[in-house]
Scaffold this motif. Structure first.
Motif, PDB file in Angstrom:
ATOM      1  N   GLU B 182     -21.460  45.569  24.386  1.00 28.73           N
ATOM      2  CA  GLU B 182     -22.242  46.092  24.729  1.00 28.73           C
ATOM      3  C   GLU B 182     -22.812  44.689  24.781  1.00 28.73           C
ATOM      4  O   GLU B 182     -23.221  43.279  24.107  1.00 28.73           O
ATOM      5  CB  GLU B 182     -23.369  45.913  23.355  1.00 28.73           C
ATOM      6  CG  GLU B 182     -23.912  47.213  23.161  1.00 28.73           C
ATOM      7  CD  GLU B 182     -25.080  47.000  21.461  1.00 28.73           C
ATOM      8  OE1 GLU B 182     -26.326  46.529  21.622  1.00 28.73           O
ATOM      9  OE2 GLU B 182     -24.978  47.562  20.904  1.00 28.73           O
ATOM     10  N   MET B 183     -22.844  44.239  26.354  1.00 25.46           N
ATOM     11  CA  MET B 183     -22.919  42.520  26.923  1.00 25.46           C
ATOM     12  C   MET B 183     -24.195  42.732  27.654  1.00 25.46           C
ATOM     13  O   MET B 183     -25.282  43.872  27.929  1.00 25.46           O
ATOM     14  CB  MET B 183     -21.907  42.664  27.667  1.00 25.46           C
ATOM     15  CG  MET B 183     -20.871  42.732  27.299  1.00 25.46           C
ATOM     16  SD  MET B 183     -20.267  41.219  26.230  1.00 25.46           S
ATOM     17  CE  MET B 183     -18.714  41.465  25.926  1.00 25.46           C
ATOM     18  N   ALA B 184     -24.570  42.076  26.454  1.00 27.43           N
ATOM     19  CA  ALA B 184     -26.325  40.940  27.492  1.00 27.43           C
ATOM     20  C   ALA B 184     -26.319  41.272  28.821  1.00 27.43           C
ATOM     21  O   ALA B 184     -25.449  40.674  29.386  1.00 27.43           O
ATOM     22  CB  ALA B 184     -27.045  40.616  26.577  1.00 27.43           C
ATOM     23  N   ARG B 228     -31.898  29.826  15.725  1.00 28.38           N
ATOM     24  CA  ARG B 228     -31.316  31.403  14.730  1.00 28.38           C
ATOM     25  C   ARG B 228     -32.261  32.027  14.654  1.00 28.38           C
ATOM     26  O   ARG B 228     -32.340  32.939  14.149  1.00 28.38           O
ATOM     27  CB  ARG B 228     -30.114  30.435  13.722  1.00 28.38           C
ATOM     28  CG  ARG B 228     -29.583  31.535  12.288  1.00 28.38           C
ATOM     29  CD  ARG B 228     -28.054  31.813  13.893  1.00 28.38           C
ATOM     30  NE  ARG B 228     -27.873  33.366  13.362  1.00 28.38           N
ATOM     31  CZ  ARG B 228     -27.235  34.185  13.290  1.00 28.38           C
ATOM     32  NH1 ARG B 228     -26.062  33.801  14.513  1.00 28.38           N
ATOM     33  NH2 ARG B 228     -27.434  35.685  13.887  1.00 28.38           N
ATOM     34  N   ASP B 232     -32.331  35.938  14.723  1.00 24.81           N
ATOM     35  CA  ASP B 232     -32.578  36.519  13.246  1.00 24.81           C
ATOM     36  C   ASP B 232     -33.541  37.502  12.964  1.00 24.81           C
ATOM     37  O   ASP B 232     -33.743  38.644  12.027  1.00 24.81           O
ATOM     38  CB  ASP B 232     -32.322  35.954  11.565  1.00 24.81           C
ATOM     39  CG  ASP B 232     -31.125  34.868  11.330  1.00 24.81           C
ATOM     40  OD1 ASP B 232     -30.031  35.760  12.003  1.00 24.81           O
ATOM     41  OD2 ASP B 232     -30.729  34.453  10.455  1.00 24.81           O
ATOM     42  N   ASN B 238     -28.396  38.046  20.177  1.00 30.32           N
ATOM     43  CA  ASN B 238     -26.907  36.687  19.205  1.00 30.32           C
ATOM     44  C   ASN B 238     -27.018  35.884  20.444  1.00 30.32           C
ATOM     45  O   ASN B 238     -26.851  34.526  19.998  1.00 30.32           O
ATOM     46  CB  ASN B 238     -26.216  37.513  18.263  1.00 30.32           C
ATOM     47  CG  ASN B 238     -25.336  38.291  19.056  1.00 30.32           C
ATOM     48  OD1 ASN B 238     -25.253  39.479  19.283  1.00 30.32           O
ATOM     49  ND2 ASN B 238     -24.286  37.591  19.865  1.00 30.32           N
ATOM     50  N   ASP B 239     -26.163  36.539  21.355  1.00 23.13           N
ATOM     51  CA  ASP B 239     -25.353  35.663  22.031  1.00 23.13           C
ATOM     52  C   ASP B 239     -26.810  34.312  23.126  1.00 23.13           C
ATOM     53  O   ASP B 239     -26.276  33.459  24.025  1.00 23.13           O
ATOM     54  CB  ASP B 239     -25.311  36.218  24.022  1.00 23.13           C
ATOM     55  CG  ASP B 239     -26.590  37.857  24.556  1.00 23.13           C
ATOM     56  OD1 ASP B 239     -26.245  38.322  24.464  1.00 23.13           O
ATOM     57  OD2 ASP B 239     -27.229  36.956  25.959  1.00 23.13           O
ATOM     58  N   THR B 245     -23.988  26.952  15.255  1.00 26.51           N
ATOM     59  CA  THR B 245     -22.819  28.034  14.828  1.00 26.51           C
ATOM     60  C   THR B 245     -23.177  29.394  16.452  1.00 26.51           C
ATOM     61  O   THR B 245     -23.107  30.227  16.937  1.00 26.51           O
ATOM     62  CB  THR B 245     -22.410  29.090  14.180  1.00 26.51           C
ATOM     63  OG1 THR B 245     -23.819  29.246  13.241  1.00 26.51           O
ATOM     64  CG2 THR B 245     -22.284  27.735  12.451  1.00 26.51           C
ATOM     65  N   LYS B 247     -24.342  28.498  20.395  1.00 32.73           N
ATOM     66  CA  LYS B 247     -23.656  28.098  22.097  1.00 32.73           C
ATOM     67  C   LYS B 247     -24.165  26.466  21.583  1.00 32.73           C
ATOM     68  O   LYS B 247     -24.807  26.084  21.343  1.00 32.73           O
ATOM     69  CB  LYS B 247     -23.750  28.755  23.128  1.00 32.73           C
ATOM     70  CG  LYS B 247     -23.853  30.234  23.545  1.00 32.73           C
ATOM     71  CD  LYS B 247     -23.768  30.807  24.017  1.00 32.73           C
ATOM     72  CE  LYS B 247     -23.275  31.902  24.655  1.00 32.73           C
ATOM     73  NZ  LYS B 247     -23.747  32.548  24.855  1.00 32.73           N
TER      74      LYS B 247
END
Ligand SMILES: Cc1cc2nc3c(=O)[nH]c(=O)nc-3n(C[C@H](O)[C@H](O)[C@H](O)COP(=O)(O)OP(=O)(O)OC[C@H]3O[C@@H](n4cnc5c(N)ncnc54)[C@H](O)[C@@H]3O)c2cc1C
Ligand SMILES: Nc1ncnc2c1ncn2[C@@H]1O[C@H](COP(=O)(O)O)[C@@H](O)[C@H]1O
Lengths: 249, 309
Positions: B182-184, B228, B232, B238-239, B245, B247
């Motif tokens: 599942e790529m953004a 994060r 969360d 998340n990308d 942890t 980019k």
């Protein structure tokens, strides 16, 4: 299924380390230590598998100084069944950790190995992948979801562009990302119970692995400090500074 | 001996991180070979051949490498790597995934996430979330290295004219399989190569409120990032995470909105040229690294900012 989980003793993630004045390393004297956050997530995942009736036994392993027994006891209090401490005061590089773990895997024959994706001290992000190579096992790093179905591990991974799902033959190695789960706290009765759970101690020699240095740490320095800048009073002033002073827009 | 750099790509185009890795490699030696392993990736090899400083392109075009599965790719790279002094890849999630396997197969250490090359065997890398900078010497015959893109300028994408050589033999471990992804999708610049980034934290309050950031980003041609906590909380995928942890970024301008400045977040952005912090708490640690701080409510600031740009 037997699940093997690794836990590393590291500096508490809230603590900001200082570099020693002789630049030989960071100063860990009297610093609060804890389970590496990603390993905590690994323990939690294993405990959930046990609660779901999928895992039958959880073995936790740590390698390093004797003090790491503390982190193993914490993992036992969180729900692991027994612990193995591979004790040495020598500095362990990831490749050596992986070689030692490969021996433990050979002895224990787990069907699933869950590790942290990264130790927050070394920031290496490599031990799980190295163990996978040495044991010839498949891997799914940076896991945000783990399902065991039809004799395979179905793992969703956090990758740069989004999410990727892999199917792995078992036994397999999974390394955890932060979103996999939210670890629980150990309850007092469980902390008491953990004291009576078995904890085996071994040495690298017992496992037949030589602790060898592949790298040499020449020096450790503090990062270049950023100076705090100024406070602006308004959006106008901010836009003006960015245009005319910093010239970045 | 030559240096083997592993190209990052999606089978149709070379990813920018490859160019930073080529620059890092050029500090280790001057005979650079670029491996393009994938499926149906001839176009990538053609692109790779033009990268300035690359002497040879190796093309391993096979279904086994289509999704860069670590089990298969590491067998290929370890086999080729035996004849090189250095094996180098970008420290992206792909590089981080397969390179340690290569190192273990070659029985050498991996030196992760380097930001500087001191000499052919000595490298500089951040540890402890960037709170310490280590200089590490490799004692191995083959150096396996991953490169943090922000540490090195990109090599020129044009100017080279390397020969392309096909690599025979296929490595298919047959123990893992790609199921899906599942790529953004975004029309914005990529976080790791953007000149301007605007990031939102928990203070944004919701995913919908990120629209306020996007409007400013549109004006600036900026990429949008997140802490994060925002990931969360499910505000954004998340990308978009920036940090120890997530980019690692170093744009000309980084605007942190409703982000407190935890060390794990700072680890991912404190090498940005100019940092702006917008936060209603004047004690927030983000102000200690910000060049320009604005103590204010982001819900007032963002619409004004959009208007004034
Ligand atoms: C192992 C580990 C790895 C981690 N890795 C990362 C990482 O890579 N990246 C990362 O970001 N974090 C990471 N974290 C999490 C990190 O520790 C922090 O929890 C996180 O960065 C906090 O995000 P935040 O600043 O958005 O939230 P908070 O700390 O909750 O800060 C929110 C801020 O918003 C401000 N605010 C609220 N409302 C408004 C308003 N209306 N207007 C203006 N300001 C407002 C508040 O004053 C506050 O300063 C990691 C944690 C661990 C344990
Ligand atoms: N000394 C150790 N003891 C136990 N586990 C370890 C040790 N070193 C590394 N690991 C495991 O490997 C993961 C990745 O570590 P690293 O490759 O050092 O970033 C950690 O999260 C641990 O689960």
């Amino acid at each position: 299924m037997k699940v093997l989980v690794t836990v590393k003793r590291v500096i508490d993630y809230n603590v900001k380390v200082r570099v020693k004045s002789d630049n030989s390393d960071v100063d860990l004297a009297n610093v609060k230590m804890a389970i590496n956050p990603f390993c905590e997530i690994a323990v939690e995942e294993a405990v959930r598998l046990k609660e779901a009736g999928v895992a039958s036994e959880i073995v936790v392993v740590s390698l390093g100084p004797k003090a790491a027994q503390e982190q193993l006891r914490t993992a036992l209090a969180l729900g692991a069944d027994r612990a193995i401490m591979v004790e040495t005061d020598e500095a362990l590089e990831s490749l050596t950790v992986a070689k030692l773990l490969a021996k433990v895997v050979e002895e224990e024959q787990p069907e699933l190995i869950i590790m942290g994706k990264q130790a927050i001290d070394s920031d290496n992000n490599q031990t799980g992948q190295m163990l996978a190579a040495l044991t010839g096992l498949p891997q799914a790093t940076f896991a945000s979801e783990l399902k065991l179905e039809g004799g395979k591990a179905l793992v969703t991974r956090e990758v740069d562009g989004g999410l990727q799902t892999l199917s792995l033959n078992l036994p397999a190695i999974v390394t955890t990302d932060l979103r996999l789960n939210e670890p629980r706290y150990a309850s007092l009765p469980n902390i008491m119970k953990a004291k009576r759970k078995p904890l085996d101690t071994k040495t690298p020699a017992d496992l037949g692995v030589e602790v060898k240095a592949h790298t040499q740490l020449l020096k450790v320095e503090p990062p270049a400090e950023r100076q705090a800048g100024i406070k602006v009073d308004s959006v106008e002033q901010l836009v003006d500074k960015l245009k005319n002073e910093a010239k970045v827009i | 001996m030559a240096i083997l750099v592993i190209a990052e790509h999606d089978n149709s185009a070379l990813k920018g991180a490859t160019l930073n890795a080529v620059t890092a490699a050029s500090r280790m030696g001057d005979d650079i070979h670029l491996l393009v392993a994938g499926a149906g990736c001839q176009a990538v090899a053609d692109e790779a051949a033009k990268v300035a400083g690359v002497n040879k392109v190796l093309l391993a075009d096979n279904a086994a490498y289509e999704h860069q599965l670590a089990e298969n790719l590491s067998l290929l790279v370890a086999e080729l790597g035996k004849d090189y002094s250095h094996v180098v890849a970008p420290a992206t999630t792909t590089g981080k995934n397969f390179m340690p396997r290569v190192a273990a197969l070659l029985d050498v250490a991996q030196i992760s996430d380097i930001i500087r090359v001191e000499s052919a065997d000595t490298f500089v890398r951040p540890i402890y979330a960037g709170n310490a900078i280590a200089t590490v010497q490799s004692l191995d015959a083959i150096k396996v290295i991953t490169v943090r893109g922000t540490g090195f300028d990109a090599a020129a994408a044009e100017g080279g004219a390397a020969a392309i050589e096909a690599v025979g033999g296929v490595h298919d471990a047959g123990i893992s399989a790609f199921v899906g992804e599942e790529m953004a999708k975004s029309d914005r610049p990529e976080l790791t190569s953007a000149q301007v980034i605007i990031s939102g934290g928990r203070g944004m309050g919701s995913g919908e409120n990120f629209a306020l950031l996007e409007k400013v980003a549109d004006k600036l041609g900026a990429a949008v990032g997140a802490s994060r906590a925002a990931v969360d909380a499910g505000f954004v995928p998340n990308d978009m995470q920036v940090g120890q942890t997530g980019k690692i970024v170093a744009p000309d301008l980084y605007i942190a909105v409703g982000i407190s400045g935890a060390i794990q977040h700072l680890a991912g952005m404190k090498d940005s040229k100019v940092i702006v912090a917008i936060n209603k708490d004047e004690e927030a640690p983000i102000f200690q690294v910000a060049d320009y701080g604005l103590v204010a409510d982001l819900f007032d600031v963002l619409p004004q900012l959009e208007q004034q740009l």
